[in-house]
Design a protein around this motif. Sequence first.
Motif, PDB file in Angstrom:
ATOM      1  N   VAL A   1     -48.803   2.521   5.948  1.00  0.00           N
ATOM      2  CA  VAL A   1     -47.770   2.477   4.917  1.00  0.00           C
ATOM      3  C   VAL A   1     -48.297   3.142   3.650  1.00  0.00           C
ATOM      4  CG1 VAL A   1     -46.698   0.409   5.847  1.00  0.00           C
ATOM      5  CG2 VAL A   1     -48.514   0.192   4.119  1.00  0.00           C
TER       6      VAL A   1
ATOM      7  N   ASP B   1     -47.626   2.247   0.447  1.00  0.00           N
ATOM      8  CA  ASP B   1     -48.018   1.231  -0.531  1.00  0.00           C
ATOM      9  C   ASP B   1     -47.289  -0.059  -0.190  1.00  0.00           C
ATOM     10  OD1 ASP B   1     -45.381   1.140  -1.982  1.00  0.00           O
ATOM     11  OD2 ASP B   1     -45.923   3.213  -2.454  1.00  0.00           O
ATOM     12  N   LYS B   2     -47.564  -1.113  -0.942  1.00  0.00           N
ATOM     13  CA  LYS B   2     -46.946  -2.408  -0.696  1.00  0.00           C
ATOM     14  C   LYS B   2     -45.898  -2.772  -1.744  1.00  0.00           C
ATOM     15  CE  LYS B   2     -50.948  -4.241   1.778  1.00  0.00           C
ATOM     16  NZ  LYS B   2     -51.956  -5.339   1.839  1.00  0.00           N
ATOM     17  N   GLY B   3     -45.480  -1.785  -2.528  1.00  0.00           N
ATOM     18  CA  GLY B   3     -44.496  -2.047  -3.564  1.00  0.00           C
ATOM     19  C   GLY B   3     -45.164  -2.354  -4.890  1.00  0.00           C
ATOM     20  N   THR B   4     -44.367  -2.396  -5.941  1.00  0.00           N
ATOM     21  CA  THR B   4     -44.876  -2.681  -7.279  1.00  0.00           C
ATOM     22  C   THR B   4     -44.060  -3.813  -7.901  1.00  0.00           C
ATOM     23  OG1 THR B   4     -43.406  -1.130  -8.434  1.00  0.00           O
ATOM     24  CG2 THR B   4     -45.443  -0.228  -7.511  1.00  0.00           C
TER      25      THR B   4
ATOM     26  N   GLN C   1     -39.445  -1.726  -4.615  1.00  0.00           N
ATOM     27  CA  GLN C   1     -39.770  -1.958  -3.210  1.00  0.00           C
ATOM     28  C   GLN C   1     -40.881  -1.009  -2.753  1.00  0.00           C
ATOM     29  OE1 GLN C   1     -35.667  -1.028  -2.054  1.00  0.00           O
ATOM     30  NE2 GLN C   1     -35.544  -3.021  -1.057  1.00  0.00           N
ATOM     31  N   PRO C   2     -41.485  -1.288  -1.598  1.00  0.00           N
ATOM     32  CA  PRO C   2     -42.488  -0.356  -1.071  1.00  0.00           C
ATOM     33  C   PRO C   2     -41.894   1.024  -0.804  1.00  0.00           C
ATOM     34  CG  PRO C   2     -42.615  -2.463   0.061  1.00  0.00           C
ATOM     35  CD  PRO C   2     -41.379  -2.510  -0.774  1.00  0.00           C
TER      36      PRO C   2
ATOM     37  N   ASN D   1     -41.018   4.154   1.321  1.00  0.00           N
ATOM     38  CA  ASN D   1     -40.634   4.180   2.727  1.00  0.00           C
ATOM     39  C   ASN D   1     -40.290   5.592   3.167  1.00  0.00           C
ATOM     40  OD1 ASN D   1     -39.832   2.770   5.242  1.00  0.00           O
ATOM     41  ND2 ASN D   1     -37.838   3.626   4.759  1.00  0.00           N
TER      42      ASN D   1
END
Length: 395
Positions: free
Chosen positions: A226, A228-231, A235-236, A238
Amino acid sequence: MSLPTDPAANLAALIRCPSVTPAEGGALTALSGMLAPLGFSVERPVFIEDGTPDVENLYARLSGNGPHLMFAGHTDVVPPGDEQAWTHPPFAAEIANGEMYGRGAVDMKGGIACFVAALARHVAARGAPKGSVSLLITGDEEGPSINGTSKLLEWAAAKGETWDASIVGEPTNPERLGDAIKIGRRGSISGTIVVRGVQGHVAYPHLADNPVRGLVSLVEALLHPVFDKGTADFQPTNLEVTTIDVGNPATNVIPGKATATFNIRFNDSWTAETIQAEVHNRLDRAARKSKLRPGKTEPVDYELVWRGRASPVFLTSNDKLIRTLSGSVEAVTGRYPALSTSGGTSDARFIKDYCPVVEFGLVGKTMHMVDERVPLDDLEMLTRIYERFLADWFA
């Protein structure tokens, strides 16, 4: 001349104009007629560019001494599809069970109809706002978005127009009116990977190179890991592959070329430039590791083509705009809206370069669908929210 204070009547007049992108369809003419008794000056510039359809737009201004509020949106709509599948004709604005049916009912002729009604009620009850109000309406939001809002903003700015804040009337609420205000959007960028091989007979693979082998490896490198995991606000990031094609109708021919197109929605961990660099790096690494055919030593021969313009990520933090609109929503609905950055892109991505911008409109559950429709109660409620906002923001 009567004022356009009824949002349902305003919306019916707009729906009955078949303004499928890029056709004006009479919608801007109908809107001009609503704005005339309110004292707006109206201009309708047409923008052109080679390879794209000409698009007519509208810029209307009600001038006053004080801050300048822009309401932005679009009167163009997506095609209705199979009109026989509709319960009520898509351009008839028929009402059944308390709902108005029609293409554009929520996306987003309904938002325009409510804002005009709110402004008309404000004028009738309080007189003209203590400032300026403009409507920046395009006919190119559902199309390529080239001859619409971006050029209309440039055109108006060149005439000396400046704005203090903007509301885009897109359908932002997922379930109920008052659920959410959009205060930003993820960025968007699209690209196509082209892998070249050697065409040949499937029974003699040693004489050919199948590009599908390489393409699968490259696509896998984009999907994992992925990004990133979002901030805190988004949202992450995609990536979705939207099409894979070899253009080969035969079952006994190894294709000579394979392509894959993808779109990325990225958060504020990235810029358009850094996300492009990450994609290139992933593809380069995968190309060196992968082969088109066992025993080959050459890396995968690929080309990456970026498609269209990248839409940047943005986040609005203007306290007066967000607080005033949130308070107006709560006062009318009893619900304090969530501040959201979810969803796709909108013309707010162009407006944010000129002034703070948020998005708030109707419930979007039926947009782009057969039997697109809006409850009449929602039209009245959104009008009251906009009217409350106008009073509070100009105060």
